[in-house]
Design a protein around this motif. Structure first.
Motif, short mmCIF file in Angstrom:
data_model
loop_
_atom_site.label_atom_id
_atom_site.label_comp_id
_atom_site.label_asym_id
_atom_site.label_seq_id
_atom_site.Cartn_x
_atom_site.Cartn_y
_atom_site.Cartn_z
N LYS A 39 0.86 -1.18 0.00
CA LYS A 39 0.00 0.00 0.00
C LYS A 39 0.90 1.23 0.00
CE LYS A 39 -3.80 -2.30 2.19
NZ LYS A 39 -4.79 -2.32 3.22
N PRO A 40 0.37 2.39 -0.41
CA PRO A 40 1.21 3.59 -0.47
C PRO A 40 1.91 3.93 0.84
CG PRO A 40 -0.88 4.01 -1.54
CD PRO A 40 -0.98 2.64 -0.89
N CYS A 41 1.28 3.67 1.95
CA CYS A 41 1.88 4.01 3.24
C CYS A 41 3.11 3.16 3.55
CB CYS A 41 0.86 3.86 4.36
SG CYS A 41 0.24 2.17 4.55
N CYS A 42 3.24 2.02 2.92
CA CYS A 42 4.31 1.08 3.25
C CYS A 42 5.32 0.87 2.12
CB CYS A 42 3.70 -0.27 3.61
SG CYS A 42 2.48 -0.16 4.92
N ALA A 43 5.13 1.54 0.99
CA ALA A 43 5.92 1.24 -0.19
C ALA A 43 7.37 1.70 -0.11
CB ALA A 43 5.26 1.84 -1.43
N CYS A 44 7.64 2.88 0.40
CA CYS A 44 9.00 3.45 0.39
C CYS A 44 9.38 3.95 1.78
CB CYS A 44 9.07 4.59 -0.62
SG CYS A 44 8.70 4.10 -2.30
N PRO A 45 9.61 3.05 2.72
CA PRO A 45 9.84 3.50 4.11
C PRO A 45 11.11 4.33 4.28
CG PRO A 45 10.22 1.14 3.92
CD PRO A 45 9.64 1.60 2.62
N GLU A 46 12.17 4.03 3.51
CA GLU A 46 13.42 4.77 3.68
C GLU A 46 13.27 6.23 3.25
OE1 GLU A 46 13.29 1.94 1.75
OE2 GLU A 46 14.03 0.51 3.23
N THR A 47 12.72 6.44 2.07
CA THR A 47 12.59 7.81 1.59
C THR A 47 11.51 8.57 2.36
OG1 THR A 47 11.08 7.11 -0.18
CG2 THR A 47 13.42 7.30 -0.73
N LYS A 48 10.49 7.87 2.79
CA LYS A 48 9.42 8.50 3.57
C LYS A 48 9.96 8.97 4.91
CE LYS A 48 4.88 7.66 5.56
NZ LYS A 48 3.81 6.69 5.77
N SER A 49 10.74 8.14 5.56
CA SER A 49 11.31 8.49 6.86
C SER A 49 12.26 9.67 6.76
CB SER A 49 12.03 7.27 7.45
OG SER A 49 12.62 7.60 8.67
N LEU A 70 14.70 15.38 -0.95
CA LEU A 70 14.14 14.20 -0.29
C LEU A 70 12.71 13.94 -0.75
CD1 LEU A 70 15.55 14.79 3.29
CD2 LEU A 70 16.33 13.10 1.62
N VAL A 71 11.98 15.02 -0.94
CA VAL A 71 10.61 14.88 -1.45
C VAL A 71 10.64 14.29 -2.86
CG1 VAL A 71 8.55 16.16 -2.17
CG2 VAL A 71 9.65 16.72 0.00
N GLN A 72 11.53 14.80 -3.71
CA GLN A 72 11.63 14.29 -5.07
C GLN A 72 12.05 12.81 -5.09
OE1 GLN A 72 10.56 15.81 -7.80
NE2 GLN A 72 9.94 17.49 -6.47
N ALA A 73 12.95 12.43 -4.17
CA ALA A 73 13.38 11.03 -4.09
C ALA A 73 12.21 10.14 -3.68
CB ALA A 73 14.52 10.88 -3.11
N HIS A 74 11.39 10.62 -2.76
CA HIS A 74 10.23 9.83 -2.31
C HIS A 74 9.20 9.70 -3.44
CE1 HIS A 74 7.56 7.86 0.43
NE2 HIS A 74 6.63 8.77 0.25
N ILE A 75 8.98 10.78 -4.17
CA ILE A 75 8.05 10.73 -5.30
C ILE A 75 8.54 9.74 -6.35
CG2 ILE A 75 7.17 12.07 -7.27
CD1 ILE A 75 6.95 14.46 -5.35
N ALA A 76 9.84 9.77 -6.64
CA ALA A 76 10.40 8.84 -7.62
C ALA A 76 10.25 7.39 -7.15
CB ALA A 76 11.87 9.16 -7.86
N CYS A 77 10.45 7.16 -5.87
CA CYS A 77 10.29 5.79 -5.32
C CYS A 77 8.84 5.34 -5.46
CB CYS A 77 10.73 5.78 -3.86
SG CYS A 77 10.58 4.15 -3.10
#
Length: 85
Positions: A39-49, A70-77
């Protein structure tokens, strides 16, 4: 009623078109980029954190500029998993 008339004439009633399901990025059958069905909440924990920590460290004026990468990295992930962000 149409089915009974067409069967009387030897034909068959038209079969209804299969309903297409809306795209679900968490469904591995629909989205091969997300084979685990995350799910979106669990997909990219490293970049989200990292993104969240950055926003907590700086006030709102500073965070916009300092956390941009960091925001751009999370969006890309997230897009890498097939989510529309």
């Amino acid at each position: 009623m149409l089915g009974s008339i067409t069967s009387w004439w030897g034909g068959s009633a038209p079969t209804p078109a299969p309903e297409s399901k809306p795209f679900d990025p968490t469904d591995p059958k629909q989205n091969p980029l997300n084979p685990k069905g995350l799910k979106p909440c669990c997909a990219c924990p490293e970049t989200k954190s990292a993104r969240d920590d950055c926003f907590l460290r700086f006030d709102s004026d500073e965070s916009t500029e300092k956390c941009k990468e960091l925001v751009q990295a999370h969006i890309a992930c997230m897009r890498g998993y097939g989510f529309k962000v």
